[in-house]
Design a protein around this motif. Structure first.
Motif, PDB file in Angstrom:
ATOM      1  N   TYR A 197       0.780  -1.274  -0.004  1.00 36.61           N
ATOM      2  CA  TYR A 197      -0.009   0.036   0.132  1.00 36.61           C
ATOM      3  C   TYR A 197       0.967   1.220   0.016  1.00 36.61           C
ATOM      4  CZ  TYR A 197      -3.875  -2.753   1.895  1.00 36.61           C
ATOM      5  OH  TYR A 197      -4.943  -4.018   1.760  1.00 36.61           O
ATOM      6  N   PRO A 198       1.710   1.530  -1.030  1.00 35.73           N
ATOM      7  CA  PRO A 198       2.654   2.626  -1.048  1.00 35.73           C
ATOM      8  C   PRO A 198       2.059   3.807  -0.679  1.00 35.73           C
ATOM      9  CG  PRO A 198       2.992   1.449  -2.869  1.00 35.73           C
ATOM     10  CD  PRO A 198       1.382   0.817  -2.402  1.00 35.73           C
ATOM     11  N   GLY A 199       2.217   4.645   0.344  1.00 40.08           N
ATOM     12  CA  GLY A 199       1.833   6.050   1.108  1.00 40.08           C
ATOM     13  C   GLY A 199       0.515   5.698   1.936  1.00 40.08           C
ATOM     14  N   ASP A 200      -0.112   4.416   1.841  1.00 42.72           N
ATOM     15  CA  ASP A 200      -1.224   4.515   2.456  1.00 42.72           C
ATOM     16  C   ASP A 200      -0.947   3.936   3.848  1.00 42.72           C
ATOM     17  OD1 ASP A 200      -3.914   4.009   3.416  1.00 42.72           O
ATOM     18  OD2 ASP A 200      -4.641   2.943   1.796  1.00 42.72           O
ATOM     19  N   ALA A 201      -0.458   4.774   4.679  1.00 46.25           N
ATOM     20  CA  ALA A 201       0.144   4.062   6.019  1.00 46.25           C
ATOM     21  C   ALA A 201      -0.965   3.820   7.028  1.00 46.25           C
ATOM     22  CB  ALA A 201       1.172   5.279   6.538  1.00 46.25           C
ATOM     23  N   PHE A 202      -2.089   4.627   6.841  1.00 47.41           N
ATOM     24  CA  PHE A 202      -3.124   4.210   7.955  1.00 47.41           C
ATOM     25  C   PHE A 202      -3.484   2.734   7.951  1.00 47.41           C
ATOM     26  CE2 PHE A 202      -7.100   4.200  10.386  1.00 47.41           C
ATOM     27  CZ  PHE A 202      -6.772   4.965  11.511  1.00 47.41           C
ATOM     28  N   ASP A 203      -4.110   2.499   6.760  1.00 47.65           N
ATOM     29  CA  ASP A 203      -4.619   1.181   6.358  1.00 47.65           C
ATOM     30  C   ASP A 203      -3.380  -0.069   6.536  1.00 47.65           C
ATOM     31  OD1 ASP A 203      -6.984   1.784   6.078  1.00 47.65           O
ATOM     32  OD2 ASP A 203      -6.644   1.758   3.793  1.00 47.65           O
ATOM     33  N   THR A 204      -2.236   0.262   6.429  1.00 46.55           N
ATOM     34  CA  THR A 204      -1.074  -0.565   6.554  1.00 46.55           C
ATOM     35  C   THR A 204      -1.164  -0.898   8.095  1.00 46.55           C
ATOM     36  OG1 THR A 204       0.133   0.109   4.726  1.00 46.55           O
ATOM     37  CG2 THR A 204       1.264  -0.950   6.575  1.00 46.55           C
ATOM     38  N   ILE A 205      -1.283   0.230   8.789  1.00 43.38           N
ATOM     39  CA  ILE A 205      -1.052   0.153  10.355  1.00 43.38           C
ATOM     40  C   ILE A 205      -2.243  -0.829  10.897  1.00 43.38           C
ATOM     41  CG2 ILE A 205      -1.485   1.546  12.655  1.00 43.38           C
ATOM     42  CD1 ILE A 205       0.042   3.643  11.062  1.00 43.38           C
ATOM     43  N   CYS A 206      -3.536  -0.535  10.371  1.00 44.89           N
ATOM     44  CA  CYS A 206      -4.578  -1.212  10.785  1.00 44.89           C
ATOM     45  C   CYS A 206      -4.539  -2.631  10.401  1.00 44.89           C
ATOM     46  CB  CYS A 206      -5.823  -0.597  10.222  1.00 44.89           C
ATOM     47  SG  CYS A 206      -6.160   1.037  11.057  1.00 44.89           S
ATOM     48  N   GLU A 207      -4.021  -3.045   9.202  1.00 40.74           N
ATOM     49  CA  GLU A 207      -3.884  -4.456   8.751  1.00 40.74           C
ATOM     50  C   GLU A 207      -2.556  -5.299   9.032  1.00 40.74           C
ATOM     51  OE1 GLU A 207      -5.310  -4.920   4.685  1.00 40.74           O
ATOM     52  OE2 GLU A 207      -6.652  -3.109   4.977  1.00 40.74           O
ATOM     53  N   SER A 208      -1.586  -4.564   9.526  1.00 42.42           N
ATOM     54  CA  SER A 208      -0.268  -5.281   9.630  1.00 42.42           C
ATOM     55  C   SER A 208       0.202  -5.155  10.991  1.00 42.42           C
ATOM     56  CB  SER A 208       0.702  -5.018   8.751  1.00 42.42           C
ATOM     57  OG  SER A 208       0.995  -3.643   8.584  1.00 42.42           O
TER      58      SER A 208
END
Length: 225
Positions: free
Chosen positions: A84-95
Motif C-alpha cells: 500500500y505505498p503511501g497508505d500508512a493508516f491502512d497498513t497500520i490497521c492491517e499489519s
C-alpha cells in the motif's frame, strides 16, 4: 465525519485505538488531560514502548515516498512493503497489532470485537480481513487486559532534553487565555490531513513521576484552537 487518529508505535508495529476505550479518536478528542487512551499511552511509555518512536496518526492522509523525518519515512517503507505505498493508516490497521487489548479499561469493547471474530471463524474457518488483536484462536483472551492506564506527572522529550508538566506548564489557547483541560501531546506528535506535522514527531518521548535531571521545563505551550 472527520479524521480519526490512533496512537502508533512505528518501531514495535503496534497501536492503540481510543475507540476501544469507548473514547473519541478525532484530533482533539483525546487531548483531555483525563483521557483514558492518554493514560494507556503513558503506561505503555513506562513499559514496553519505552524508547520507541510514536505518533498520533490520522486516517485521511498519505505519507510521501521521501521524507526527512525518520518516522514518516519508516511509515512509507512499511506501507510499500505491505503493498500500500503511501497508505500508512491502512497498513497500520492491517499489519500492526492493536494493543488496546492489554488494558482493563478497554476490556468491554475489545471482548465484544473479539466475539465477532470468533463468530466469523466458527462460521467460515478463517479470520477476515485480519487478526487485529493478534489473538490465539484456541485461547483468545489469554494474555489480555493485564494493564491499567495511569498518567505520569512529566512528559519528556529525550531527544530535545525538554519536558512539560500540566502542573507547571501553562497550556494556552492562541489568544493567550489558559487551557485547563488539554494535554498538548496529540498536537506535538500529530500527523494528519488537517494539521501541520507535530514538532516532536521522530523524537523519543517518555513519561515519568520524577523530574528529569539536566532537562529544561517548557514554561508555555500553545494549542492551535
Amino acid at each position: 465525519m472527520g479524521e480519526y487518529y490512533n496512537w502508533v508505535n512505528v518501531d514495535k508495529k503496534e497501536y492503540i485505538c481510543p475507540a476501544d476505550f469507548d473514547y473519541g479518536n478525532k484530533l482533539h478528542e483525546s487531548m483531555h488531560k483525563d483521557s483514558t487512551p492518554l493514560f494507556a499511552l503513558h503506561s505503555l511509555l513506562m513499559d514496553s514502548w519505552k524508547g520507541d518512536r510514536i505518533l498520533w496518526f490520522g486516517d485521511e492522509c498519505s505519507v510521501p515516498e521521501q521524507s526527512s523525518n525518520n518516522v514518516i519515512q519508516l511509515l512509507y517503507n512499511h506501507s510499500a512493503a505491505f503493498g500500500y505505498p503511501g497508505d500508512a493508516f491502512d497498513t497500520i490497521c492491517e499489519s500492526y497489532r492493536n494493543v488496546s487489548c492489554f488494558f482493563k479499561e478497554a476490556e468491554k469493547d475489545v471482548r465484544e470485537e473479539i466475539g465477532y471474530y470468533l463468530d466469523e471463524y466458527r462460521e467460515t474457518g478463517r479470520l477476515e480481513p485480519f487478526n487485529e488483536y493478534g489473538i490465539d484462536l484456541d485461547n483468545p483472551f489469554d494474555g489480555l487486559f493485564f494493564m491499567t492506564g495511569k498518567r505520569r506527572k512529566y512528559t519528556v522529550n529525550h531527544t530535545k532534553k525538554i519536558y512539560y508538566s500540566l502542573d507547571e506548564t501553562d497550556i494556552l489557547f492562541q489568544d493567550h487565555t489558559k487551557n485547563d483541560f488539554s494535554d498538548p501531546l496529540p498536537l506535538l506528535l500529530g500527523y494528519g490531513r488537517i494539521k501541520e506535522p507535530g514538532e516532536w514527531i521522530g523524537d523519543i518521548i517518555g513519561v515519568s513521576d520524577q523530574r528529569p535531571e539536566g532537562y529544561s521545563l517548557i514554561k508555555e505551550i500553545y494549542v492551535d484552537w
